[in-house]
Design a protein around this motif. Structure first.
Motif, PDB file in Angstrom:
ATOM      1  N   SER A  66     -98.046 -65.661   9.505  1.00 16.63           N
ATOM      2  CA  SER A  66     -96.852 -65.096  10.129  1.00 16.63           C
ATOM      3  C   SER A  66     -95.672 -66.069  10.039  1.00 16.63           C
ATOM      4  O   SER A  66     -94.538 -65.673   9.778  1.00 16.63           O
ATOM      5  N   VAL A  67     -95.947 -67.361  10.217  1.00 22.65           N
ATOM      6  CA  VAL A  67     -94.874 -68.357  10.201  1.00 22.65           C
ATOM      7  C   VAL A  67     -94.253 -68.489   8.809  1.00 22.65           C
ATOM      8  O   VAL A  67     -93.029 -68.581   8.670  1.00 22.65           O
ATOM      9  N   VAL A  68     -95.081 -68.501   7.776  1.00 22.21           N
ATOM     10  CA  VAL A  68     -94.554 -68.752   6.431  1.00 22.21           C
ATOM     11  C   VAL A  68     -94.153 -67.471   5.692  1.00 22.21           C
ATOM     12  O   VAL A  68     -93.550 -67.547   4.622  1.00 22.21           O
ATOM     13  N   SER A  69     -94.484 -66.319   6.270  1.00 26.58           N
ATOM     14  CA  SER A  69     -94.286 -65.086   5.499  1.00 26.58           C
ATOM     15  C   SER A  69     -92.840 -64.604   5.457  1.00 26.58           C
ATOM     16  O   SER A  69     -92.329 -64.214   4.412  1.00 26.58           O
ATOM     17  N   GLY A  70     -92.155 -64.647   6.610  1.00 27.21           N
ATOM     18  CA  GLY A  70     -90.808 -64.108   6.644  1.00 27.21           C
ATOM     19  C   GLY A  70     -90.781 -62.596   6.817  1.00 27.21           C
ATOM     20  O   GLY A  70     -89.725 -61.990   6.914  1.00 27.21           O
ATOM     21  N   HIS A  71     -91.953 -61.979   6.861  1.00 24.40           N
ATOM     22  CA  HIS A  71     -92.086 -60.533   7.132  1.00 24.40           C
ATOM     23  C   HIS A  71     -91.198 -59.662   6.255  1.00 24.40           C
ATOM     24  O   HIS A  71     -90.487 -58.789   6.749  1.00 24.40           O
ATOM     25  N   ILE A  72     -91.181 -59.921   4.988  1.00 23.34           N
ATOM     26  CA  ILE A  72     -90.404 -59.056   4.097  1.00 23.34           C
ATOM     27  C   ILE A  72     -91.292 -57.884   3.692  1.00 23.34           C
ATOM     28  O   ILE A  72     -92.310 -58.072   3.042  1.00 23.34           O
ATOM     29  N   ARG A  73     -90.876 -56.703   4.103  1.00 19.85           N
ATOM     30  CA  ARG A  73     -91.714 -55.530   3.880  1.00 19.85           C
ATOM     31  C   ARG A  73     -91.987 -55.264   2.400  1.00 19.85           C
ATOM     32  O   ARG A  73     -91.066 -55.339   1.590  1.00 19.85           O
ATOM     33  N   GLY A  74     -93.243 -54.980   2.119  1.00 11.39           N
ATOM     34  CA  GLY A  74     -93.606 -54.668   0.736  1.00 11.39           C
ATOM     35  C   GLY A  74     -93.688 -55.916  -0.135  1.00 11.39           C
ATOM     36  O   GLY A  74     -94.065 -55.845  -1.287  1.00 11.39           O
ATOM     37  N   LEU A  75     -93.267 -57.066   0.417  1.00  7.47           N
ATOM     38  CA  LEU A  75     -93.300 -58.284  -0.398  1.00  7.47           C
ATOM     39  C   LEU A  75     -94.183 -59.371   0.212  1.00  7.47           C
ATOM     40  O   LEU A  75     -95.075 -59.893  -0.437  1.00  7.47           O
TER      41      LEU A  75
END
Lengths: 294, 243
Positions: free
Chosen positions: A231-240
């Motif tokens: 969760s910390v490193v992802s950035g929550h970019i949908r579909g990516l």
């Protein structure tokens, strides 16, 4: 005072029931009841609830969740992440277990303790250290940017964070097994002319295969289910950059309960399958250990 | 001389396991390394096999120095006290192991390997057990598989570490007689470790007595019993009542 204590002890010893009655039906049933109640309340009910919630609006809607392209992307990313992180840690785990059980070197104890680090620290910290290392404000950030490499908020970052959290599983599973098995068979193979890879593939690997598989299964379950570090490193970019656990959170926060629970049921199913395979592998590993000690 | 060791010393940490040991084992001889537990006899055997490396001294097989060679290059057949059979392989595959790991150039073909293994199975009287796994065998049978496995590589010398140590008294006696006959037939230069003097004197051509890593006496069984070299040998053999 001392006399009083002694009196109390004798009294307690005198009234202390026999061991056989201590484990009598009343205590036994009480313990079983408490365990089962806890198990039901905290494990079984939530598990049932996940499936029930997912299926509440009918099977059609349930299945529809898995046709949503964003969800499919999340599943794909989770699979890719596990497909990279698990083999990495398998190789590392075997190497580390081999080094720790077969060689004497300075700092071995320290190294062996350090392997457990990801189990002690919060996964969030696991993610954060990589942001500090690879993020745009991080130590290596400017250099990475100069070379147009993106690690944080991108797949590599997710893979690295997952490698971090699943780091100990394979090594931890193998070390006690390899310690118990000893080196006698390897030595025998050596005197028979086997060397290097032959030794590993023909003697060591067959001896540890169930223990290894056990570690790999646990590492895989964790890799697919990891939330915090990713969760910390992802950035929550949908579909990516959304993995399945992150996607579940997003769906839930957007009140798409049926979809969230449907996707959650997929993860739960993975957990159940893992549990089943794990029990089988554990049983085989124990059998193999007993065989080698017979 | 098939085996010659020259001033071999080995320490583990501060503990002296073997101190300046020199032994010569003639071709075709069966020699026993005898001593109480902790006397360094197993370490000495492992130094000869290449499973340990000496701090000082040299090892020769048939005149060739092998001190720096690793165990897989020495081609010394080694029989372990607790057999160390490959649990995941059948009796057949255990014995074939040493042949199958050879480099392609010197590896016998499949039929040849099969023939050799069956020959060895016959030698150790285990022909009907080829398909069994080690866990399905008795102690004495396992030890014979271990021996056949070591012989499969046509070893230059045969080293046996307490070969009968883990067996019960009756099987021990039988196997001892069998080993004696077996050695007479094959004439392979052999060195075996034991703490049982009866075993050493009954089976070996020559006995080497060790204590605290030092060789106390080397000689034919009769000679040692007649003329113990020092007080230790005298006491260890319990000769008091014979004098």
């Amino acid at each position: 005072m001392a006399g009083a204590i002694q009196d109390l002890t004798t009294l307690r010893n005198a009234t202390r029931p026999r061991r056989a009655t201590e484990e009598g039906p009343l205590v036994r049933w009480a313990l079983i009841l408490v365990s089962v109640a806890f198990f039901t309340a905290f494990l079984l009910l939530p598990l049932v609830a996940v499936f029930a919630e997912g299926l509440r609006r009918g099977a059609a809607l349930y299945l529809q969740t898995f046709t949503d392209p964003v969800t499919l992307d999340a599943i794909r990313l989770t699979l890719i992440t596990a497909a990279i992180a698990v083999p990495c840690n398998t190789v590392f785990g075997v190497a580390a277990a081999w080094a720790i059980t077969r060689f004497e070197f300075r700092g071995k104890q320290f190294f062996s303790t350090l392997i457990d680090l990801p189990l002690w620290v919060s996964p969030v910290i696991g993610g954060l250290i990589y942001v500090l290392l690879f993020g745009s404000q991080g130590v290596l950030g400017p250099w990475l940017q100069a070379h147009h490499w993106r690690i944080i908020y991108s797949t590599p970052g997710i893979v690295i964070a997952t490698v971090f959290v699943t780091f100990p599983f394979v090594a931890r599973g193998l070390i006690p097994l390899m310690q118990a098995q000893g080196v006698a068979e390897e030595e025998a193979a050596l005197t028979l002319g086997a060397r290097g890879w032959q030794l590993f593939l023909r003697v060591t690997l067959p001896k540890i295969k169930w223990g290894l598989l056990y570690g790999v299964i646990l590492a895989n379950a964790r890799a697919m289910g990891e939330f915090g570090a990713v969760s910390v490193v992802s950035g929550h970019i949908r579909g990516l950059t959304n993995t399945v656990p992150l996607q579940i959170e997003i769906l839930y926060n957007e009140y798409a309960f049926a979809a969230a629970f449907a996707l959650a049921s997929l993860l739960s199913l993975l957990a159940l399958v893992t549990l089943g395979v794990k029990s089988y592998v554990e049983w085989r590993a124990r059998q193999q250990l007993e065989e080698s000690q017979s | 001389m098939s085996i010659r060791i020259d001033g071999l010393s080995k320490k583990f940490g501060g503990h002296v396991a073997v101190q300046e040991a020199s032994i010569e084992v003639g071709t075709g001889k069966l020699v026993a390394l005898l001593g109480p537990s902790g006397s360094g006899k197993t370490t000495l055997l492992r130094l000869i096999a290449g499973l340990e490396f000496p701090d000082e001294g040299r090892v020769f097989f048939h005149g060739e120095e092998v001190t720096q060679k690793s165990a897989y290059e020495r081609r010394a057949g080694f029989v372990f006290q607790h057999y160390a059979l490959f649990q995941h392989l059948s009796v057949f595959d255990n014995i074939a192991f040493g042949l199958e790991v050879r480099p392609r150039a010197t590896r016998p073909c499949k039929d040849e390997i099969r023939e050799r293994v069956h020959c060895l199975l016959k030698l150790v009287q285990l022909e009907p057990f080829a398909k069994r796994f080690p866990a399905q065998l008795s102690g004495g049978q396992r030890q014979r598989v271990a021996l056949a496995r070591a012989l499969a590589i046509e070893p230059r010398v045969l080293l046996l570490d307490e070969p009968f140590g883990a067996l019960d008294a009756k099987v021990r006696k039988e196997l001892r007689a069998w080993l004696r006959r077996f050695h007479d037939e094959t004439q392979i230069t052999s060195l075996f470790v034991t703490h049982d003097q009866e075993e050493a004197f009954e089976v070996a051509n020559e006995v080497v007595i060790l204590n605290h890593g030092h060789i106390q006496q080397i000689g034919a069984p009769g000679l040692i019993q007649r003329e113990p070299a020092n007080a230790f040998v005298h006491d260890f053999l319990g000769l008091d009542f014979q004098i």
